[in-house]
Design a protein around this motif. Structure first.
Motif: not given
Length: 262
Positions: A45-48, A76-77, A217-229, A259-261
């Motif tokens: 997992x991951x922690x902030x 912890x997401x 780390x929370x499982x969001x797809x790379x494409x979604x993260x890229x566009x949101x950022x 695994x990053x989707x």
């Protein structure tokens, strides 16, 4: 302790004790502190971890060191396997004086796993105590990892930071943000550097790296993260990520057990 809840480990007889817990989904831990220093290690997992000074992102194979008495909260997401080590202040002199993300090598990982599960009443002259001494030597030698986002001190800087955290895709220039903060562009640039040790541009990129790690780390797809950022394409996001962390998102999280989707 400034009114913050103490942890039972603060009263343990041995100077180094551990804690293990697993949680199946998202979990938020409110701001608190400990009399002892704490090593937070997410084996899975991951922690902030957020302090008054910065936000620290800790994927697997990293840990964050929290010095004694440091107020901090944690998020912890997703599913997490937590392994924690609590160290008495007298043994913290050679450890970092501020919160620090460190890279955990395989030997140190096994030492943390074992120490986290030991009973707190282990013999002071027994094999557990000898292993703890090795663990302390290893922790002192761990290299730092740049997975943190410095917090501002000046309220004008903090206002800009809050707005960018809420909308990291905002592409306003430094001059545009200076208007929001009601200061000159030169003043805002100078305050960013003084408060964070980073230029405005470097801080904004670091924000996107940190938010990307949290989201991936929370499982969001790379494409979604890229566009949101705010990136026009996943490819431009991957280029930024690789420049910042040395590998593309898929390789980074494969090595971390996530695994990053796409």
């Amino acid at each position: 302790m400034s009114g913050l809840e103490r942890h039972p480990a603060d009263s343990a007889a041995n100077p180094v004790v551990g804690e293990v817990w697993n949680h199946p989904g998202p979990r938020r831990v409110a701001r608190h502190s400990h009399g002892r220093g704490q090593l937070i290690y997410p084996e899975r997992g991951c922690v902030s971890v957020e302090t008054d000074e910065a936000l620290f992102v800790v994927p697997p194979h990293r840990a964050v060191w929290v010095p004694p008495g440091t107020p901090h909260g944690a998020w912890y997401p997703r599913e997490v396997a937590f392994r924690g080590i609590f160290i008495a202040p007298a043994l913290c002199a050679d450890l970092p004086p501020r919160c620090t993300v460190v890279q955990v090598d395989p030997l140190t990982r096994e030492l943390i796993r074992t120490a986290a599960q030991m009973p707190w009443d282990y013999a002071a002259a027994g094999p557990e105590a000898r292993m703890v001494r090795v663990l302390l030597d290893r922790l002192i030698a761990l290299p730092a990892s740049p997975l943190l986002l410095p917090e501002g001190k000046d309220e004008r800087v903090r206002r800009v930071m809050r707005m960018l955290r809420a909308n990291p895709a905002d592409e306003r220039s430094l001059g545009g943000w200076a208007q929001v903060a009601h200061v000159s562009e030169r003043t805002l640039a100078r305050r960013f550097l003084a408060d964070t040790g980073m230029s405005f541009t470097a801080w904004r990129q670091q924000l996107r790296v940190v938010l990307a790690l949290e989201r991936l780390a929370a499982g969001d797809p790379v494409t979604t993260v890229a566009l949101d950022l705010g990136y026009r394409t996943p490819g431009s996001f991957t280029t930024m990520f690789k420049k910042a962390l040395g590998v593309p998102p898929s390789a980074y999280f494969d090595r971390s057990g996530i695994v990053a989707r796409r």
